[in-house]
Design a protein around this motif. Structure first.
Motif, PDB file in Angstrom:
ATOM      1  N   GLN A  31       0.817  -1.223   0.000  1.00  0.00           N
ATOM      2  CA  GLN A  31       0.000   0.000   0.000  1.00  0.00           C
ATOM      3  C   GLN A  31       0.846   1.266   0.000  1.00  0.00           C
ATOM      4  O   GLN A  31       0.531   2.232  -0.694  1.00  0.00           O
ATOM      5  N   THR A  32       1.931   1.269   0.768  1.00  0.00           N
ATOM      6  CA  THR A  32       2.793   2.457   0.826  1.00  0.00           C
ATOM      7  C   THR A  32       3.428   2.730  -0.533  1.00  0.00           C
ATOM      8  O   THR A  32       3.451   3.879  -0.997  1.00  0.00           O
ATOM      9  N   LEU A  33       3.942   1.676  -1.169  1.00  0.00           N
ATOM     10  CA  LEU A  33       4.504   1.856  -2.510  1.00  0.00           C
ATOM     11  C   LEU A  33       3.442   2.295  -3.501  1.00  0.00           C
ATOM     12  O   LEU A  33       3.686   3.148  -4.364  1.00  0.00           O
ATOM     13  N   TYR A  34       2.248   1.730  -3.378  1.00  0.00           N
ATOM     14  CA  TYR A  34       1.150   2.120  -4.258  1.00  0.00           C
ATOM     15  C   TYR A  34       0.877   3.622  -4.143  1.00  0.00           C
ATOM     16  O   TYR A  34       0.755   4.320  -5.156  1.00  0.00           O
ATOM     17  N   GLU A  35       0.779   4.113  -2.923  1.00  0.00           N
ATOM     18  CA  GLU A  35       0.496   5.532  -2.705  1.00  0.00           C
ATOM     19  C   GLU A  35       1.617   6.416  -3.234  1.00  0.00           C
ATOM     20  O   GLU A  35       1.353   7.465  -3.845  1.00  0.00           O
ATOM     21  N   ASP A  36       2.875   6.008  -3.019  1.00  0.00           N
ATOM     22  CA  ASP A  36       4.010   6.777  -3.533  1.00  0.00           C
ATOM     23  C   ASP A  36       3.989   6.833  -5.054  1.00  0.00           C
ATOM     24  O   ASP A  36       4.159   7.896  -5.651  1.00  0.00           O
ATOM     25  N   PHE A  37       3.775   5.688  -5.677  1.00  0.00           N
ATOM     26  CA  PHE A  37       3.779   5.656  -7.129  1.00  0.00           C
ATOM     27  C   PHE A  37       2.535   6.308  -7.727  1.00  0.00           C
ATOM     28  O   PHE A  37       2.588   6.855  -8.823  1.00  0.00           O
ATOM     29  N   MET A  38       1.427   6.285  -7.004  1.00  0.00           N
ATOM     30  CA  MET A  38       0.238   6.982  -7.486  1.00  0.00           C
ATOM     31  C   MET A  38       0.494   8.488  -7.507  1.00  0.00           C
ATOM     32  O   MET A  38       0.084   9.186  -8.438  1.00  0.00           O
ATOM     33  N   ARG A  39       1.192   8.984  -6.505  1.00  0.00           N
ATOM     34  CA  ARG A  39       1.551  10.404  -6.481  1.00  0.00           C
ATOM     35  C   ARG A  39       2.465  10.745  -7.659  1.00  0.00           C
ATOM     36  O   ARG A  39       2.255  11.726  -8.383  1.00  0.00           O
ATOM     37  N   ILE A  40       3.468   9.899  -7.895  1.00  0.00           N
ATOM     38  CA  ILE A  40       4.393  10.119  -9.007  1.00  0.00           C
ATOM     39  C   ILE A  40       3.654  10.012 -10.339  1.00  0.00           C
ATOM     40  O   ILE A  40       3.871  10.803 -11.261  1.00  0.00           O
ATOM     41  N   PHE A  41       2.764   9.036 -10.443  1.00  0.00           N
ATOM     42  CA  PHE A  41       1.962   8.855 -11.656  1.00  0.00           C
ATOM     43  C   PHE A  41       1.136  10.113 -11.940  1.00  0.00           C
ATOM     44  O   PHE A  41       1.099  10.600 -13.075  1.00  0.00           O
TER      45      PHE A  41
END
Length: 94
Positions: A31-41
């Motif tokens: 989930q943490t990686l998902y949120e980080d990459f969603m921000r970058i996306f």
């Protein structure tokens, strides 16, 4: 390399990066990686849109107006496909 070529190259890179991030977001389980990459996306998609608008404003990216007949044909084609979806066009299960 002129400004148009440089900006076009940046736009192509942003499109490629957003495609890659999209694939990653579909596969990541943390989930943490998902949120980080969603921000970058999201940042990448915003930059892509900014570059597109810049190119469009400067006349480097043009769009052709679609004729009414082609729009109607595409609409009818979609309507035919929509009957094959498990969810109707209103979002309810058929």
């Amino acid at each position: 390399m002129n400004d148009r070529d440089f900006t076009n190259d940046l736009l192509a890179m942003e499109k490629y990066m957003s495609d890659s991030y999209s694939i990653y977001l579909n596969e990541v389980s943390n989930q943490t990686l998902y949120e980080d990459f969603m921000r970058i996306f999201t940042e990448t998609k915003n930059e892509q849109r900014h570059l597109y608008n810049l190119m469009f404003e400067r006349g480097w990216y043009s769009l052709d107006a679609a004729d009414q007949q082609n729009l109607q044909q595409s609409y009818q084609q979609f309507q035919g496909y929509s009957t094959q979806f498990p969810y109707g066009t209103n979002g309810n299960i058929q």
